[in-house]
Write an enzyme that holds these catalytic residues in place. Sequence first.
Site, PDB file in Angstrom:
ATOM      1  N   CYS A 113      -1.900  -1.215 -22.980  1.00  0.00           N
ATOM      2  CA  CYS A 113      -1.841  -2.278 -23.981  1.00  0.00           C
ATOM      3  C   CYS A 113      -0.940  -3.458 -23.583  1.00  0.00           C
ATOM      4  O   CYS A 113      -1.127  -4.565 -24.076  1.00  0.00           O
ATOM      5  CB  CYS A 113      -1.370  -1.707 -25.317  1.00  0.00           C
ATOM      6  SG  CYS A 113      -2.350  -0.311 -25.877  1.00  0.00           S
ATOM      7  N   HIS A 245       0.899  -7.557 -29.155  1.00  0.00           N
ATOM      8  CA  HIS A 245      -0.272  -6.709 -28.941  1.00  0.00           C
ATOM      9  C   HIS A 245      -0.901  -6.388 -30.292  1.00  0.00           C
ATOM     10  O   HIS A 245      -0.217  -5.979 -31.237  1.00  0.00           O
ATOM     11  CB  HIS A 245       0.123  -5.416 -28.225  1.00  0.00           C
ATOM     12  CG  HIS A 245      -0.937  -4.376 -28.261  1.00  0.00           C
ATOM     13  ND1 HIS A 245      -2.252  -4.635 -27.912  1.00  0.00           N
ATOM     14  CD2 HIS A 245      -0.903  -3.068 -28.644  1.00  0.00           C
ATOM     15  CE1 HIS A 245      -2.968  -3.537 -28.064  1.00  0.00           C
ATOM     16  NE2 HIS A 245      -2.186  -2.574 -28.507  1.00  0.00           N
ATOM     17  N   ASN A 275      -8.145  -3.068 -32.011  1.00  0.00           N
ATOM     18  CA  ASN A 275      -7.240  -2.922 -30.876  1.00  0.00           C
ATOM     19  C   ASN A 275      -8.064  -2.982 -29.600  1.00  0.00           C
ATOM     20  O   ASN A 275      -8.812  -2.058 -29.290  1.00  0.00           O
ATOM     21  CB  ASN A 275      -6.488  -1.595 -30.990  1.00  0.00           C
ATOM     22  CG  ASN A 275      -5.507  -1.363 -29.858  1.00  0.00           C
ATOM     23  OD1 ASN A 275      -5.564  -2.009 -28.824  1.00  0.00           O
ATOM     24  ND2 ASN A 275      -4.605  -0.413 -30.053  1.00  0.00           N
TER      25      ASN A 275
END
Length: 319
Positions: A113, A245, A275
């Site tokens: 990530c 993020h 995500n």
Amino acid sequence: MTGSRVVALGHYQPAKVLTNDDLAALVDTSDEWITSRVGIKTRHVGGPDEPVDELAAHAGAKALAAAGLQPSDIDLVLVATSTAIDRSPSMSARVAARLSMGSPAVMDINVVCSGFTHALAVADHTIRAGAATRALVIGADKMADIADWTDRTTCVLLGDGAGAAVVTADPSAPYAPGGPGIGPVLWGSVPEMGNAVRIEGTPPRFAQEGQSVYRWATTQLPPIARKVCEKAGVAPEDLAAVVLHQANLRIIEPVARKIGAVNAVIARDVVDSGNTSAASIPMALSKLVERGEVASGAPVLLFGFGGNLSYAGQVIRCP
């Protein structure tokens, strides 16, 4: 010393949109359950004929067009991804081939990530060292390929996409307080907690210890993000935007608040995109710029975190 700056951005997402109601037909969940826990409403999902390098190439082509550069002008291609199935050719080599580049250095970076902010730092350091002059830095992930579609706690989180940045040498952008280029990176990890986010097995599947990640992110990351601002010589209240993020709205909002960026636009692309791992930061930033929500030259905090319980952040000037 020659510095570097981000001069253009681009992003790309597959056409297929998966809503919360669509997911409710697959697993025991609901729009209310998903929205209240993670803030996500929709996510884009690529098909079997849309590999990671294709997503990355589309985003990269858009960034190059925005920069007014030809593919042959690029001498370094970095692709941050954790969802590449093949080991070789790398995603960066395939992107270079898709875009008909000349002979750039090509490298994939897997920090999950926080991959894009790590890759951006690598591009900045490479340019400062004189080993490259123009870099194409891409975050691209196809999370749908590694989702466990029977696990309602994780499959509702994930989406596919890519975001790209063109980074060029700039002698006027050395590391200096409030400087015009890419600020110094602050990066690190918590190895003993690395298993809290996993992509393991054959075929690989995504899994995480959600509560552990939530507690770590909301308690440990805000002071680190403030140190990123300090290293860049920018006070949190002077930030024009914060792009974290895009993991979970319940993480993004408290972390941004604790950083103290009271005047900043907070990226919330997670609501529409889910995500997307390494793609999330460049994609969210590209959309903010495309919509004119951040002025050119304004300071923006980029801060990635997640898999390996790793993190990396820097303050850049908006292209």
